[in-house]
Design a protein around this motif. Structure first.
Motif, PDB file in Angstrom:
ATOM      1  N   UNK A 181      -1.773  37.037  14.357  1.00  9.02           N
ATOM      2  CA  UNK A 181      -1.754  38.310  15.076  1.00  9.02           C
ATOM      3  C   UNK A 181      -0.560  39.120  14.604  1.00  9.02           C
ATOM      4  N   UNK A 182      -0.587  40.399  14.897  1.00  4.49           N
ATOM      5  CA  UNK A 182       0.513  41.297  14.543  1.00  4.49           C
ATOM      6  C   UNK A 182       1.076  41.829  15.852  1.00  4.49           C
ATOM      7  N   UNK A 183       2.372  41.609  16.052  1.00  2.00           N
ATOM      8  CA  UNK A 183       2.985  41.924  17.341  1.00  2.00           C
ATOM      9  C   UNK A 183       4.317  42.634  17.156  1.00  2.00           C
ATOM     10  N   UNK A 236      -6.723  40.818   4.263  1.00  5.66           N
ATOM     11  CA  UNK A 236      -7.943  40.526   5.026  1.00  5.66           C
ATOM     12  C   UNK A 236      -8.277  39.031   4.959  1.00  5.66           C
ATOM     13  N   UNK A 237      -8.084  38.429   3.798  1.00  6.49           N
ATOM     14  CA  UNK A 237      -8.310  36.989   3.671  1.00  6.49           C
ATOM     15  C   UNK A 237      -7.364  36.184   4.545  1.00  6.49           C
ATOM     16  N   UNK A 238      -6.096  36.633   4.632  1.00  2.57           N
ATOM     17  CA  UNK A 238      -5.125  35.953   5.504  1.00  2.57           C
ATOM     18  C   UNK A 238      -5.554  36.047   6.969  1.00  2.57           C
ATOM     19  N   UNK A 239      -6.062  37.207   7.357  1.00  2.00           N
ATOM     20  CA  UNK A 239      -6.520  37.389   8.741  1.00  2.00           C
ATOM     21  C   UNK A 239      -7.757  36.530   8.995  1.00  2.00           C
ATOM     22  N   UNK A 240      -8.729  36.596   8.094  1.00  2.00           N
ATOM     23  CA  UNK A 240      -9.981  35.852   8.264  1.00  2.00           C
ATOM     24  C   UNK A 240      -9.757  34.341   8.314  1.00  2.00           C
ATOM     25  N   UNK A 250      -5.493  22.593   8.310  1.00  3.22           N
ATOM     26  CA  UNK A 250      -5.719  22.821   6.897  1.00  3.22           C
ATOM     27  C   UNK A 250      -4.660  23.800   6.388  1.00  3.22           C
ATOM     28  N   UNK A 251      -4.056  23.487   5.280  1.00  3.32           N
ATOM     29  CA  UNK A 251      -3.031  24.319   4.678  1.00  3.32           C
ATOM     30  C   UNK A 251      -3.661  25.279   3.690  1.00  3.32           C
ATOM     31  N   UNK A 252      -3.209  26.503   3.737  1.00  2.11           N
ATOM     32  CA  UNK A 252      -3.689  27.529   2.806  1.00  2.11           C
ATOM     33  C   UNK A 252      -2.774  27.512   1.584  1.00  2.11           C
ATOM     34  N   UNK A 253      -3.335  27.318   0.387  1.00  2.00           N
ATOM     35  CA  UNK A 253      -2.538  27.326  -0.840  1.00  2.00           C
ATOM     36  C   UNK A 253      -2.107  28.762  -1.134  1.00  2.00           C
ATOM     37  N   UNK A 254      -0.818  28.964  -1.304  1.00  2.53           N
ATOM     38  CA  UNK A 254      -0.270  30.296  -1.542  1.00  2.53           C
ATOM     39  C   UNK A 254       0.242  30.414  -2.967  1.00  2.53           C
ATOM     40  N   UNK A 255      -0.106  31.522  -3.628  1.00  2.00           N
ATOM     41  CA  UNK A 255       0.489  31.783  -4.937  1.00  2.00           C
ATOM     42  C   UNK A 255       1.660  32.755  -4.743  1.00  2.00           C
ATOM     43  N   UNK A 256       2.310  33.095  -5.837  1.00  2.00           N
ATOM     44  CA  UNK A 256       3.512  33.947  -5.748  1.00  2.00           C
ATOM     45  C   UNK A 256       3.215  35.319  -5.146  1.00  2.00           C
ATOM     46  N   UNK A 257       2.074  35.917  -5.484  1.00  2.00           N
ATOM     47  CA  UNK A 257       1.731  37.217  -4.916  1.00  2.00           C
ATOM     48  C   UNK A 257       1.482  37.094  -3.413  1.00  2.00           C
ATOM     49  N   UNK A 258       0.779  36.043  -3.004  1.00  2.00           N
ATOM     50  CA  UNK A 258       0.571  35.805  -1.576  1.00  2.00           C
ATOM     51  C   UNK A 258       1.912  35.763  -0.843  1.00  2.00           C
ATOM     52  N   UNK A 267       4.829  37.000  -1.749  1.00  2.00           N
ATOM     53  CA  UNK A 267       5.493  38.317  -1.711  1.00  2.00           C
ATOM     54  C   UNK A 267       4.855  39.216  -0.653  1.00  2.00           C
ATOM     55  N   UNK A 268       3.531  39.200  -0.575  1.00  2.00           N
ATOM     56  CA  UNK A 268       2.833  40.011   0.435  1.00  2.00           C
ATOM     57  C   UNK A 268       3.207  39.543   1.839  1.00  2.00           C
ATOM     58  N   UNK A 269       3.112  38.241   2.076  1.00  2.00           N
ATOM     59  CA  UNK A 269       3.397  37.710   3.416  1.00  2.00           C
ATOM     60  C   UNK A 269       4.856  37.921   3.811  1.00  2.00           C
TER      61      UNK A 269
END
Length: 158
Positions: free
Chosen positions: A53-55, A43-47, A1-9, A11-13
Motif C-alpha cells: 500500500x502507499x501511505x 504495476x507488477x510490484x502492486x499486483x 514467496x520472495x520476489x527476485x529483484x534486479x538493479x532497476x527494480x 532503484x525504482x523501489x
C-alpha cells in the motif's frame, strides 16, 4: 514467496520508499529508464504484493500520540482458538500499530501508540487483560532514535 529483484527494480523501489507520491515520469528520470518500463514494473510490484500500500507516514507526537509502548504479552493458554482470537481482538484496537507473534519468552509483542499513560492503562485494563493473557510486560519508549520504513534492498538471485 520472495520476489527476485534486479538493479532497476531496486532503484525504482528505493525511489518509491523515499517518496511514494513521485509521478512515474519523475521516477523514470531518476532511475534512467523509460516511463513505460517503470510503470509496468510498478504495476507488477502492486499486483504481486511487493508494494502492499502507499501511505502517508505521520509524526505521532505532532498528532497527539506522545506515548509509544511495546507490550510483551504472554498468553495463559495456547489452545487452537486462543491465539487467533487474540490476534483478531488486537486488530480491532486502533492504538495497536503492530502485532508480532514471537518465539521465546512471550507470545506477542505489540507496538501501541497512546496519547497518555492513562490511556494505555485503560487499554490494558479494559481490552488486553480481557483476552486470556497471563502476563503483560510494558516498555515505554522515551525517545525514538531510529525510525524508518525503508527496507535495505539488494538484488536477489532470480
Amino acid at each position: 514467496m520472495t520476489h527476485a529483484l534486479d538493479e532497476l527494480d531496486i532503484r525504482i523501489l528505493n525511489q518509491l520508499q523515499d517518496d511514494a507520491t513521485l509521478p512515474v515520469a519523475e521516477v523514470a528520470e531518476r532511475v534512467a529508464s523509460s516511463k513505460s518500463v517503470v510503470w509496468r514494473r510498478v504495476q507488477g510490484f502492486v499486483d504481486s504484493g511487493v508494494i502492499e500500500r502507499r501511505v502517508a507516514v505521520l509524526n505521532p507526537k505532532k498528532v497527539g500520540f506522545s506515548v509509544m509502548v511495546f507490550a510483551m504479552v504472554k498468553m495463559s493458554r495456547h489452545s487452537s482458538n486462543a491465539l487467533p482470537k487474540f490476534i483478531e481482538a488486537v486488530k480491532a484496537i486502533p492504538q495497536v500499530l503492530e502485532c508480532h507473534t514471537t518465539l521465546g519468552q512471550v507470545d506477542f509483542v505489540l507496538k501501541i501508540a497512546t496519547t497518555s499513560i492513562e490511556e494505555y492503562r485503560e487499554l490494558v485494563w479494559t481490552r488486553l487483560s480481557q483476552l486470556e493473557v497471563q502476563e503483560i510486560s510494558s516498555l515505554i519508549s522515551f525517545e525514538q532514535t531510529v525510525n524508518t520504513t525503508r527496507l535495505p534492498l539488494h538484488a536477489t538471485a532470480g
